[in-house]
Design a protein around this motif. Structure first.
Motif, PDB file in Angstrom:
ATOM      1  N   UNK A 157       0.812  -1.219   0.000  1.00 24.84           N
ATOM      2  CA  UNK A 157       0.000   0.000   0.000  1.00 24.84           C
ATOM      3  C   UNK A 157       0.842   1.264   0.000  1.00 24.84           C
ATOM      4  N   UNK A 158       0.571   2.152  -0.982  1.00 25.78           N
ATOM      5  CA  UNK A 158       1.220   3.451  -1.024  1.00 25.78           C
ATOM      6  C   UNK A 158       0.289   4.553  -0.581  1.00 25.78           C
ATOM      7  N   UNK A 164       0.957   2.184  -8.247  1.00 33.27           N
ATOM      8  CA  UNK A 164       1.271   2.889  -9.481  1.00 33.27           C
ATOM      9  C   UNK A 164       2.180   2.038 -10.354  1.00 33.27           C
ATOM     10  N   UNK A 165       1.981   2.140 -11.663  1.00 35.96           N
ATOM     11  CA  UNK A 165       2.876   1.509 -12.624  1.00 35.96           C
ATOM     12  C   UNK A 165       3.279   2.547 -13.674  1.00 35.96           C
ATOM     13  N   UNK A 217       3.117  -6.490   4.721  1.00 34.45           N
ATOM     14  CA  UNK A 217       2.957  -6.921   3.329  1.00 34.45           C
ATOM     15  C   UNK A 217       3.458  -8.345   3.132  1.00 34.45           C
ATOM     16  N   UNK A 218       2.994  -8.954   2.044  1.00 37.09           N
ATOM     17  CA  UNK A 218       3.388 -10.319   1.699  1.00 37.09           C
ATOM     18  C   UNK A 218       3.506 -10.427   0.174  1.00 37.09           C
ATOM     19  N   UNK A 219       3.780 -11.617  -0.308  1.00 39.28           N
ATOM     20  CA  UNK A 219       3.802 -11.847  -1.742  1.00 39.28           C
ATOM     21  C   UNK A 219       2.419 -11.553  -2.331  1.00 39.28           C
ATOM     22  N   UNK A 220       2.323 -11.083  -3.567  1.00 34.33           N
ATOM     23  CA  UNK A 220       1.011 -10.755  -4.137  1.00 34.33           C
ATOM     24  C   UNK A 220       0.245 -11.992  -4.582  1.00 34.33           C
ATOM     25  N   UNK A 278      -0.494  -9.232  -8.697  1.00 31.25           N
ATOM     26  CA  UNK A 278       0.826  -9.511  -9.286  1.00 31.25           C
ATOM     27  C   UNK A 278       1.117  -8.737 -10.571  1.00 31.25           C
ATOM     28  N   UNK A 279       0.153  -8.518 -11.460  1.00 33.33           N
ATOM     29  CA  UNK A 279       0.475  -7.778 -12.696  1.00 33.33           C
ATOM     30  C   UNK A 279       0.929  -6.332 -12.474  1.00 33.33           C
ATOM     31  N   UNK A 280       0.622  -5.750 -11.290  1.00 41.64           N
ATOM     32  CA  UNK A 280       0.977  -4.343 -11.085  1.00 41.64           C
ATOM     33  C   UNK A 280       1.979  -4.129  -9.951  1.00 41.64           C
ATOM     34  N   UNK A 281       2.186  -5.130  -9.081  1.00 40.08           N
ATOM     35  CA  UNK A 281       3.132  -4.927  -7.976  1.00 40.08           C
ATOM     36  C   UNK A 281       3.625  -6.265  -7.436  1.00 40.08           C
ATOM     37  N   UNK A 282       4.849  -6.235  -6.894  1.00 37.50           N
ATOM     38  CA  UNK A 282       5.471  -7.462  -6.386  1.00 37.50           C
ATOM     39  C   UNK A 282       5.151  -7.715  -4.910  1.00 37.50           C
ATOM     40  N   UNK A 283       4.388  -6.824  -4.260  1.00 41.03           N
ATOM     41  CA  UNK A 283       3.958  -7.005  -2.877  1.00 41.03           C
ATOM     42  C   UNK A 283       2.497  -6.595  -2.755  1.00 41.03           C
TER      43      UNK A 283
END
Length: 202
Positions: free
Chosen positions: A2-3, A99-100, A143-146, A151-156
């Motif tokens: 989360x940002x 964000x990507x 946080x954890x693995x997505x 997963x398509x937009x962030x690694x956490x």
């Protein structure tokens, strides 16, 4: 991870969801690190600053941790010296943003439950004592693995608790809490481009 968060539901609905009375808070579509957010710890619910200042804590190399921590990795949250002595909390939200894309051309994505309900994010908390004696309750999400949705937009992604596991997260043993730090099942989140959000305001 989360940002930014968003939470626009009335206090009564939030209170019923997390099992503790929360104060009224204006609807906010853009909750940023460093701001006050609603959170519940084992001692009750109330405003906490999003971001832990780990005063007096050291990293694995023995150096002071200087940065404000807004997220904590589930893999190290019970082992890392920067988190020694913290408590556990939950943060109620409707969703969060990621964000990507390249700088100045980024796309904001809104992540929320497919059923439109609230979510309880796992968090850690403690109290920062300022030089002047002021005490500030502070919190950082875990946080954890997505899962496949994120997963398509962030690694956490945030660790999302089921309502019936909130009490276990708050008061259970470390082993019991560790069992809860896993991705939410695939298919339960929607990810859509965020529109109509004032990134400079509430």
């Amino acid at each position: 991870m989360p940002g930014r968060f968003f939470l626009t539901r009335p206090a009564g609905e939030v209170s019923a969801f997390i099992g503790a009375e929360v104060p009224e808070d204006p609807p906010r579509r853009n909750i940023a690190p460093g701001q006050q957010i609603i959170a519940r710890s084992a001692n009750g619910a109330g405003p906490m600053r999003w971001g832990i200042i780990p005063v007096g804590r050291k990293n694995a190399r023995g150096r002071p941790v200087m940065e404000t921590l807004i997220n904590a990795r589930s893999e190290t949250v019970f082992d890392k010296s920067a988190y020694e002595g913290v408590g556990r909390a939950v943060v109620p939200v409707e969703g969060w943003y990621e964000w990507t894309g390249a700088a100045r051309r980024k796309t904001a994505w809104e992540i929320r439950p497919r059923d439109g309900g609230l979510m309880a994010l796992a968090a850690i908390c403690d109290t920062w004592r300022a030089p002047g004696g002021q005490e500030v309750a502070q919190v950082a999400t875990v946080t954890c693995e997505p899962n496949a949705d994120v997963r398509p937009i962030h690694h956490r992604m945030a660790v999302i608790l089921e309502p019936e596991t909130i009490e276990t997260w708050l008061t259970g043993t470390e082993a019991e809490a560790a069992e809860l730090m896993r991705p939410w099942p695939d298919g339960r989140l929607t990810v859509a481009e965020a529109v109509g959000v004032d990134w400079n305001g509430p």
